[in-house]
Design a protein around this motif. Structure first.
Motif, mmCIF file in Angstrom:
data_model
loop_
_atom_site.group_PDB
_atom_site.id
_atom_site.type_symbol
_atom_site.label_atom_id
_atom_site.label_comp_id
_atom_site.label_asym_id
_atom_site.label_seq_id
_atom_site.Cartn_x
_atom_site.Cartn_y
_atom_site.Cartn_z
ATOM 1 N N GLN A 101 0.804 -1.213 0.000
ATOM 2 C CA GLN A 101 0.000 0.000 0.000
ATOM 3 C C GLN A 101 0.844 1.274 0.000
ATOM 4 O O GLN A 101 0.309 2.374 0.145
ATOM 5 N N TYR A 102 2.159 1.133 -0.163
ATOM 6 C CA TYR A 102 3.012 2.315 -0.283
ATOM 7 C C TYR A 102 2.640 3.063 -1.568
ATOM 8 O O TYR A 102 2.255 2.469 -2.566
ATOM 9 N N ARG A 103 2.817 4.367 -1.554
ATOM 10 C CA ARG A 103 2.564 5.178 -2.741
ATOM 11 C C ARG A 103 3.623 6.273 -2.865
ATOM 12 O O ARG A 103 4.099 6.798 -1.872
ATOM 13 N N ARG A 104 3.980 6.579 -4.136
ATOM 14 C CA ARG A 104 4.838 7.737 -4.425
ATOM 15 C C ARG A 104 4.048 8.728 -5.269
ATOM 16 O O ARG A 104 3.193 8.341 -6.053
ATOM 17 N N ARG A 128 -3.719 14.726 -3.105
ATOM 18 C CA ARG A 128 -3.891 13.575 -4.001
ATOM 19 C C ARG A 128 -4.201 12.310 -3.219
ATOM 20 O O ARG A 128 -4.987 11.467 -3.651
ATOM 21 N N ARG A 129 -3.586 12.177 -2.046
ATOM 22 C CA ARG A 129 -3.840 10.980 -1.230
ATOM 23 C C ARG A 129 -5.262 10.974 -0.670
ATOM 24 O O ARG A 129 -5.962 9.956 -0.736
ATOM 25 N N PHE A 130 -5.717 12.088 -0.113
ATOM 26 C CA PHE A 130 -6.973 12.078 0.633
ATOM 27 C C PHE A 130 -8.193 12.485 -0.199
ATOM 28 O O PHE A 130 -9.314 12.351 0.277
ATOM 29 N N ARG A 131 -7.970 12.942 -1.426
ATOM 30 C CA ARG A 131 -9.117 13.246 -2.279
ATOM 31 C C ARG A 131 -9.948 11.988 -2.524
ATOM 32 O O ARG A 131 -11.175 12.020 -2.508
ATOM 33 N N ARG A 132 -9.278 10.872 -2.749
ATOM 34 C CA ARG A 132 -9.978 9.605 -2.989
ATOM 35 C C ARG A 132 -10.755 9.169 -1.747
ATOM 36 O O ARG A 132 -11.883 8.682 -1.839
ATOM 37 N N ALA A 133 -10.144 9.348 -0.578
ATOM 38 C CA ALA A 133 -10.831 8.977 0.663
ATOM 39 C C ALA A 133 -12.067 9.830 0.869
ATOM 40 O O ALA A 133 -13.125 9.334 1.286
ATOM 41 N N ALA A 134 -11.957 11.129 0.573
ATOM 42 C CA ALA A 134 -13.102 12.019 0.729
ATOM 43 C C ALA A 134 -14.234 11.626 -0.212
ATOM 44 O O ALA A 134 -15.413 11.627 0.167
ATOM 45 N N ALA A 135 -13.876 11.260 -1.450
ATOM 46 C CA ALA A 135 -14.895 10.851 -2.414
ATOM 47 C C ALA A 135 -15.583 9.570 -1.965
ATOM 48 O O ALA A 135 -16.803 9.417 -2.083
ATOM 49 N N ALA A 136 -14.794 8.623 -1.446
ATOM 50 C CA ALA A 136 -15.371 7.349 -1.000
ATOM 51 C C ALA A 136 -16.309 7.556 0.182
ATOM 52 O O ALA A 136 -17.378 6.942 0.260
ATOM 53 N N LEU A 137 -15.921 8.413 1.110
ATOM 54 C CA LEU A 137 -16.781 8.673 2.261
ATOM 55 C C LEU A 137 -18.062 9.373 1.834
ATOM 56 O O LEU A 137 -19.131 9.150 2.395
ATOM 57 N N PRO A 141 -18.795 1.712 -5.322
ATOM 58 C CA PRO A 141 -17.870 0.584 -5.394
ATOM 59 C C PRO A 141 -17.243 0.297 -4.038
ATOM 60 O O PRO A 141 -17.215 1.168 -3.154
ATOM 61 N N ALA A 142 -16.734 -0.916 -3.880
ATOM 62 C CA ALA A 142 -16.078 -1.287 -2.626
ATOM 63 C C ALA A 142 -14.843 -0.414 -2.429
ATOM 64 O O ALA A 142 -14.053 -0.234 -3.359
ATOM 65 N N PRO A 143 -14.665 0.184 -1.244
ATOM 66 C CA PRO A 143 -13.524 1.082 -1.027
ATOM 67 C C PRO A 143 -12.202 0.315 -1.050
ATOM 68 O O PRO A 143 -12.087 -0.766 -0.478
ATOM 69 N N GLY A 144 -11.204 0.878 -1.728
ATOM 70 C CA GLY A 144 -9.873 0.301 -1.739
ATOM 71 C C GLY A 144 -9.051 0.847 -0.592
ATOM 72 O O GLY A 144 -9.528 1.666 0.214
ATOM 73 N N PRO A 145 -7.766 0.432 -0.476
ATOM 74 C CA PRO A 145 -6.921 0.913 0.620
ATOM 75 C C PRO A 145 -6.788 2.427 0.644
ATOM 76 O O PRO A 145 -6.715 3.032 1.710
ATOM 77 N N ALA A 161 -8.959 4.563 0.088
ATOM 78 C CA ALA A 161 -10.167 5.206 0.609
ATOM 79 C C ALA A 161 -10.242 5.126 2.127
ATOM 80 O O ALA A 161 -11.147 5.684 2.734
ATOM 81 N N VAL A 162 -9.321 4.434 2.753
ATOM 82 C CA VAL A 162 -9.327 4.265 4.205
ATOM 83 C C VAL A 162 -8.517 5.379 4.847
ATOM 84 O O VAL A 162 -7.417 5.711 4.400
ATOM 85 N N LEU A 163 -9.044 5.972 5.902
ATOM 86 C CA LEU A 163 -8.326 7.020 6.620
ATOM 87 C C LEU A 163 -7.390 6.408 7.657
ATOM 88 O O LEU A 163 -7.746 5.431 8.323
ATOM 89 N N PRO A 164 -6.203 6.972 7.835
ATOM 90 C CA PRO A 164 -5.309 6.480 8.889
ATOM 91 C C PRO A 164 -5.785 6.953 10.257
ATOM 92 O O PRO A 164 -6.436 7.997 10.381
ATOM 93 N N ASP A 165 -5.473 6.186 11.259
ATOM 94 C CA ASP A 165 -5.727 6.638 12.624
ATOM 95 C C ASP A 165 -4.667 7.651 13.050
ATOM 96 O O ASP A 165 -4.957 8.591 13.792
ATOM 97 N N LEU A 166 -3.433 7.424 12.584
ATOM 98 C CA LEU A 166 -2.321 8.299 12.930
ATOM 99 C C LEU A 166 -1.609 8.699 11.645
ATOM 100 O O LEU A 166 -1.193 7.845 10.859
ATOM 101 N N LEU A 167 -1.481 10.002 11.425
ATOM 102 C CA LEU A 167 -0.813 10.535 10.237
ATOM 103 C C LEU A 167 0.449 11.253 10.688
ATOM 104 O O LEU A 167 0.395 12.292 11.346
ATOM 105 N N LEU A 168 1.610 10.684 10.352
ATOM 106 C CA LEU A 168 2.895 11.276 10.701
ATOM 107 C C LEU A 168 3.395 12.129 9.539
ATOM 108 O O LEU A 168 3.384 11.681 8.388
#
Length: 404
Positions: free
Chosen positions: A186-189, A210-219, A228-232, A234-241
């Motif tokens: 699930q790493y991304r560049r 770019r990372r969280f636009r997809r999550a916002a759309a899925a939510l 559609p079934a949410p992919g990885p 589309a999932v929000l992290p509990d902790l964002l470093l």
């Protein structure tokens, strides 16, 4: 030397052979595969299959054999450290798939028994190492919860980092960790474009958007029956470093707010907990400052297991970012200099790089050597040489560059 050779080869009757053994502790399992092909030992591999709560070694081994050889071509002989259910049916299925006889055996003697014993011992050692590693990871996770004041361990941690050289070829990375460690699939560049070179804040803003636009759309589509079934992604992290200081952290909060995503106002509150990982004095490891959303700044120190977990995640994000940056920079430097030369299209560029083994070899060549490449005349060779060496004009056609 003879004993080493004996371990590296088996007799002709066992030239095409896999040896499998399983070790278990509770519901944790390790399957070790020792492979021989054409009589040669190809080495040992350890697998840690998910057991779905089963503590039965025979069930785990049967599931592994069925799945593994459903994807890999089976050898003529598969030696197991115990009998498994449906062994005869698996033999038939493997034989039909391979187009030749495949045997599943257990209770063997002689040389094969020695290999089984070796596989068993390797499985036990690999499982013990894996469990020790998991225990250490769990201890660091527990310490992280205590450090940040979390009631529950984060199930998903993401970390962002930016890498560039004086603003060139900027790349952002996002790495993902869960309770068991890195989730590399699930790493991304993100190749950053359209910003002022060296603007780390803008780079972070672009990558996070770019990372969280997809999550916002899925939510936003979560209540729709046709969603559609949410992919990885589309999932929000509990902790964002965020690798950086207050400026980079502010970008993270701004992006989440703009996209309508929840951000925790303090540790333990609902939403994504954003934590900045700022470098400490003299940039020494262990002296990092943790910037929390409630305004607090933590300096846990080198002995903190919680900080060690944060360092592990941050260092992985840095490694992944700098690897991507170097690749992008090298590609840009290889192609852009040649693309700027009139008369050099994709075909000639590929021919030049292939002929000289890359840009360094081409740069070291003289005009006469460059002109030997198919499709390159002396005039074009002179332009290529001049461009690669920062000259306004090349030497007269037919002459190699002068050296001193």
């Amino acid at each position: 030397m003879r004993s080493t050779q004996a371990r590296q080869y088996v007799d002709g009757r066992a030239a095409d052979l896999d040896v499998l053994a399983v070790a278990m502790q509770g519901s944790q399992a390790c399957v070790v595969l020792l492979a021989f092909r054409d009589g040669r030992n190809l080495g040992t591999r350890a697998f840690f299959p998910k057991t779905n709560g089963s503590d039965n070694p025979a069930e785990v081994l049967a599931a592994f054999v069925s799945q593994y050889y459903g994807e890999q071509a089976p050898p003529r002989e598969i030696v197991l450290d115990r009998t498994i259910e449906d062994q005869a049916l698996l033999e038939e299925a493997f034989t039909a798939a391979a187009g030749r006889k495949v045997q599943l055996r257990h209770g063997v003697r002689g040389e094969r028994a020695g290999y089984l014993d070796l596989a068993r011992r390797n499985a036990e050692m690999a499982l013990a190492t894996e469990l020790g590693s998991q225990a250490a990871q769990q201890a660091r996770m527990a310490a992280l919860c205590e450090l940040l004041g979390l009631e529950q361990a984060p199930s998903r941690i993401e970390c962002f980092d930016i890498s560039h050289t004086m603003g060139e070829a900027t790349v952002a990375s996002c790495v993902v960790f869960d309770a068991e460690g890195a989730v590399r699939s699930q790493y991304r560049r993100y190749n950053i474009t359209g910003i002022e070179p060296g603007d780390d804040y803008a780079a972070m803003q672009q990558a996070l958007t770019r990372r969280f636009r997809r999550a916002a759309a899925a939510l936003g589509q979560a209540d729709s029956p046709d969603a559609p079934a949410p992919g990885p992604g589309a999932v929000l992290p509990d902790l964002l470093l965020i690798d950086g200081g207050a400026g980079q952290v502010a970008q993270a909060h701004a992006v989440l707010a703009e996209l309508g995503l929840p951000a925790a106002a303090a540790p333990g509150e609902p939403g994504v907990l954003v934590v900045g990982v700022a470098k400490g004095e003299e940039r020494r490891p262990g002296h990092e400052r943790l910037l929390l959303p409630d305004g607090r700044e933590l300096r846990p120190g080198t002995a903190s297991l919680g900080l060690q977990l944060i360092q592990q995640v941050r260092d992985e994000a840095h490694r992944f970012a700098i690897t991507g940056h170097r690749g992008r920079r090298q590609k840009a430097r290889t192609s852009s200099r040649l693309e700027d030369i009139p008369g050099i299209g994709p075909r000639r560029r590929a021919a030049l790089l292939r002929h000289f083994g890359g840009l360094p070899g081409l740069r070291a060549a003289g005009i006469e050597e460059i002109a030997q490449v198919e499709g390159v005349n002396e005039a074009l060779a002179g332009r290529i040489y001049a461009t690669l060496h920062g000259l306004e004009d090349a030497d007269p056609p037919g002459q190699s560059p002068r050296t001193r």
